[in-house]
Design a protein around this motif. Structure first.
Motif, PDB file in Angstrom:
ATOM      1  N   TYR A  49      24.164  62.392  28.234  1.00  0.00           N
ATOM      2  CA  TYR A  49      24.815  62.307  29.373  1.00  0.00           C
ATOM      3  C   TYR A  49      23.407  61.773  30.359  1.00  0.00           C
ATOM      4  CZ  TYR A  49      25.908  63.267  34.187  1.00  0.00           C
ATOM      5  OH  TYR A  49      26.089  63.052  35.807  1.00  0.00           O
ATOM      6  N   GLY A  50      22.328  62.157  30.181  1.00  0.00           N
ATOM      7  CA  GLY A  50      21.315  61.806  30.787  1.00  0.00           C
ATOM      8  C   GLY A  50      21.031  60.127  30.638  1.00  0.00           C
ATOM      9  N   LEU A  51      21.215  59.631  29.152  1.00  0.00           N
ATOM     10  CA  LEU A  51      21.163  58.244  29.039  1.00  0.00           C
ATOM     11  C   LEU A  51      22.249  57.609  29.383  1.00  0.00           C
ATOM     12  CD1 LEU A  51      19.441  58.821  25.452  1.00  0.00           C
ATOM     13  CD2 LEU A  51      18.487  57.970  27.496  1.00  0.00           C
ATOM     14  N   PHE A  52      23.359  57.953  29.098  1.00  0.00           N
ATOM     15  CA  PHE A  52      24.455  57.027  29.248  1.00  0.00           C
ATOM     16  C   PHE A  52      25.773  57.575  30.262  1.00  0.00           C
ATOM     17  CE2 PHE A  52      23.447  57.223  24.825  1.00  0.00           C
ATOM     18  CZ  PHE A  52      22.947  55.883  24.744  1.00  0.00           C
ATOM     19  N   GLY A  53      25.367  58.715  31.026  1.00  0.00           N
ATOM     20  CA  GLY A  53      26.205  58.991  32.041  1.00  0.00           C
ATOM     21  C   GLY A  53      26.926  58.275  33.222  1.00  0.00           C
ATOM     22  N   GLY A  54      25.812  57.597  33.624  1.00  0.00           N
ATOM     23  CA  GLY A  54      26.330  56.500  34.975  1.00  0.00           C
ATOM     24  C   GLY A  54      26.458  55.378  34.570  1.00  0.00           C
ATOM     25  N   MET A  55      26.547  54.898  33.494  1.00  0.00           N
ATOM     26  CA  MET A  55      26.897  53.599  33.070  1.00  0.00           C
ATOM     27  C   MET A  55      28.233  53.124  33.388  1.00  0.00           C
ATOM     28  SD  MET A  55      24.757  53.217  29.714  1.00  0.00           S
ATOM     29  CE  MET A  55      23.890  51.547  29.682  1.00  0.00           C
ATOM     30  N   ARG A  56      28.370  51.904  33.833  1.00  0.00           N
ATOM     31  CA  ARG A  56      29.509  51.366  34.118  1.00  0.00           C
ATOM     32  C   ARG A  56      29.792  49.957  33.167  1.00  0.00           C
ATOM     33  NH1 ARG A  56      31.578  54.881  37.090  1.00  0.00           N
ATOM     34  NH2 ARG A  56      30.704  55.434  38.911  1.00  0.00           N
ATOM     35  N   PRO A  57      30.914  49.608  32.841  1.00  0.00           N
ATOM     36  CA  PRO A  57      30.938  48.421  32.044  1.00  0.00           C
ATOM     37  C   PRO A  57      30.492  47.091  32.949  1.00  0.00           C
ATOM     38  CG  PRO A  57      33.250  49.648  32.444  1.00  0.00           C
ATOM     39  CD  PRO A  57      32.048  50.342  33.125  1.00  0.00           C
ATOM     40  N   ALA A  58      29.985  46.175  32.107  1.00  0.00           N
ATOM     41  CA  ALA A  58      29.632  45.116  33.047  1.00  0.00           C
ATOM     42  C   ALA A  58      30.898  44.182  33.564  1.00  0.00           C
ATOM     43  CB  ALA A  58      28.906  44.487  32.128  1.00  0.00           C
ATOM     44  N   PRO A  59      30.841  43.615  34.527  1.00  0.00           N
ATOM     45  CA  PRO A  59      31.961  42.986  34.921  1.00  0.00           C
ATOM     46  C   PRO A  59      32.113  41.786  34.210  1.00  0.00           C
ATOM     47  CG  PRO A  59      30.260  42.838  36.649  1.00  0.00           C
ATOM     48  CD  PRO A  59      29.700  43.834  35.348  1.00  0.00           C
ATOM     49  N   ARG A  60      33.367  41.466  33.853  1.00  0.00           N
ATOM     50  CA  ARG A  60      33.662  40.183  33.007  1.00  0.00           C
ATOM     51  C   ARG A  60      34.321  39.228  34.188  1.00  0.00           C
ATOM     52  NH1 ARG A  60      37.061  42.341  27.703  1.00  0.00           N
ATOM     53  NH2 ARG A  60      35.595  44.104  27.566  1.00  0.00           N
ATOM     54  N   PRO A  61      34.275  37.881  33.692  1.00  0.00           N
ATOM     55  CA  PRO A  61      34.809  37.069  34.584  1.00  0.00           C
ATOM     56  C   PRO A  61      36.117  37.016  34.515  1.00  0.00           C
ATOM     57  CG  PRO A  61      34.218  35.841  32.516  1.00  0.00           C
ATOM     58  CD  PRO A  61      33.348  37.191  32.594  1.00  0.00           C
ATOM     59  N   GLY A  62      36.922  36.886  35.912  1.00  0.00           N
ATOM     60  CA  GLY A  62      38.298  37.048  36.111  1.00  0.00           C
ATOM     61  C   GLY A  62      39.226  36.238  35.047  1.00  0.00           C
ATOM     62  N   ALA A  63      40.041  37.062  34.466  1.00  0.00           N
ATOM     63  CA  ALA A  63      40.930  36.432  33.466  1.00  0.00           C
ATOM     64  C   ALA A  63      42.351  36.859  33.975  1.00  0.00           C
ATOM     65  CB  ALA A  63      40.764  37.027  31.995  1.00  0.00           C
ATOM     66  N   ALA A  64      43.137  36.035  33.720  1.00  0.00           N
ATOM     67  CA  ALA A  64      44.644  36.056  34.325  1.00  0.00           C
ATOM     68  C   ALA A  64      45.239  37.184  33.218  1.00  0.00           C
ATOM     69  CB  ALA A  64      45.549  35.079  33.741  1.00  0.00           C
ATOM     70  N   ARG A  65      45.594  38.303  34.149  1.00  0.00           N
ATOM     71  CA  ARG A  65      46.439  39.300  33.409  1.00  0.00           C
ATOM     72  C   ARG A  65      47.844  39.156  32.793  1.00  0.00           C
ATOM     73  NH1 ARG A  65      44.117  44.864  33.471  1.00  0.00           N
ATOM     74  NH2 ARG A  65      42.068  44.674  34.870  1.00  0.00           N
ATOM     75  N   THR A  66      47.908  39.362  31.544  1.00  0.00           N
ATOM     76  CA  THR A  66      49.378  38.958  30.875  1.00  0.00           C
ATOM     77  C   THR A  66      50.027  40.449  31.191  1.00  0.00           C
ATOM     78  OG1 THR A  66      48.609  40.001  28.922  1.00  0.00           O
ATOM     79  CG2 THR A  66      48.097  37.815  29.180  1.00  0.00           C
ATOM     80  N   PRO A  67      51.252  39.942  31.406  1.00  0.00           N
ATOM     81  CA  PRO A  67      52.302  41.375  31.767  1.00  0.00           C
ATOM     82  C   PRO A  67      52.518  42.166  30.520  1.00  0.00           C
ATOM     83  CG  PRO A  67      53.502  39.012  31.658  1.00  0.00           C
ATOM     84  CD  PRO A  67      52.029  38.815  31.396  1.00  0.00           C
ATOM     85  N   PRO A  68      52.546  43.382  30.648  1.00  0.00           N
ATOM     86  CA  PRO A  68      52.619  44.284  29.390  1.00  0.00           C
ATOM     87  C   PRO A  68      54.164  43.730  28.931  1.00  0.00           C
ATOM     88  CG  PRO A  68      53.145  45.499  31.418  1.00  0.00           C
ATOM     89  CD  PRO A  68      52.699  44.028  32.098  1.00  0.00           C
ATOM     90  N   PRO A  69      54.084  44.007  27.467  1.00  0.00           N
ATOM     91  CA  PRO A  69      55.160  43.705  26.688  1.00  0.00           C
ATOM     92  C   PRO A  69      56.587  44.475  27.383  1.00  0.00           C
ATOM     93  CG  PRO A  69      53.820  44.852  25.261  1.00  0.00           C
ATOM     94  CD  PRO A  69      52.977  44.827  26.641  1.00  0.00           C
ATOM     95  N   PRO A  70      57.754  44.265  27.217  1.00  0.00           N
ATOM     96  CA  PRO A  70      58.702  45.060  27.729  1.00  0.00           C
ATOM     97  C   PRO A  70      58.863  46.378  26.797  1.00  0.00           C
ATOM     98  CG  PRO A  70      59.357  43.058  26.685  1.00  0.00           C
ATOM     99  CD  PRO A  70      58.132  43.135  26.674  1.00  0.00           C
ATOM    100  N   THR A  71      59.039  47.379  27.147  1.00  0.00           N
ATOM    101  CA  THR A  71      59.382  48.579  26.260  1.00  0.00           C
ATOM    102  C   THR A  71      60.750  48.513  25.433  1.00  0.00           C
ATOM    103  OG1 THR A  71      60.563  49.715  28.006  1.00  0.00           O
ATOM    104  CG2 THR A  71      58.037  50.007  27.694  1.00  0.00           C
TER     105      THR A  71
END
Length: 130
Positions: A49-71
């Motif tokens: 926890y002390g080593l990795f607790g506060g880490m956030r994922p690195a922001p990625r360049p904005g990509a267009a979100r694809t709509p979720p596949p229909p159920t």
């Protein structure tokens, strides 16, 4: 807070190694073994926890979100899997009740509860769609 967790984790690991030198086939040795195991578990958890607790994922360049596949609509396969799961759970719980009593059957019910709920969900989803 992370630095405190890291320091406490390292201290617990040191205590675990120190208690490990006293492990033997006596009552005191068994107590030392329990202290070693629990202290090591707590220490490693706090160090991670002390080593990795506060880490956030690195922001990625904005990509267009694809709509979720229909159920997909529920099929008869969902009903068969759900009914099979409920049948298996009832056979297992019945066997526990007959062979071991209601206390073990209650424990088995608690352990099988996620399977029972998932199977009932599959059956209910099929029946509600029709």
């Amino acid at each position: 807070m992370r630095w405190l967790s890291l320091a406490a984790g390292i201290a617990f690991v040191v205590v675990a190694f120190a208690a490990g030198t006293r492990v033997a086939d006596t009552r005191d040795g068994l107590i030392a073994e329990v202290i070693t195991l629990f202290s090591g578990l707590a220490g490693v958890s706090l160090v991670l926890y002390g080593l990795f607790g506060g880490m956030r994922p690195a922001p990625r360049p904005g990509a267009a979100r694809t709509p979720p596949p229909p159920t997909r609509p529920p099929s008869a396969r969902d009903l068969a899997i759900g009914a099979g799961g409920l049948g298996l759970a009832s056979i297992l719980l019945g066997g526990l009740f007959i062979s071991s009593g209601w206390q073990w059957a209650a424990l088995g019910f608690v352990i099988l509860l996620p399977m029972i709920v998932g199977s009932a969900f599959l059956c209910g989803r099929f029946l509600m769609a029709r």
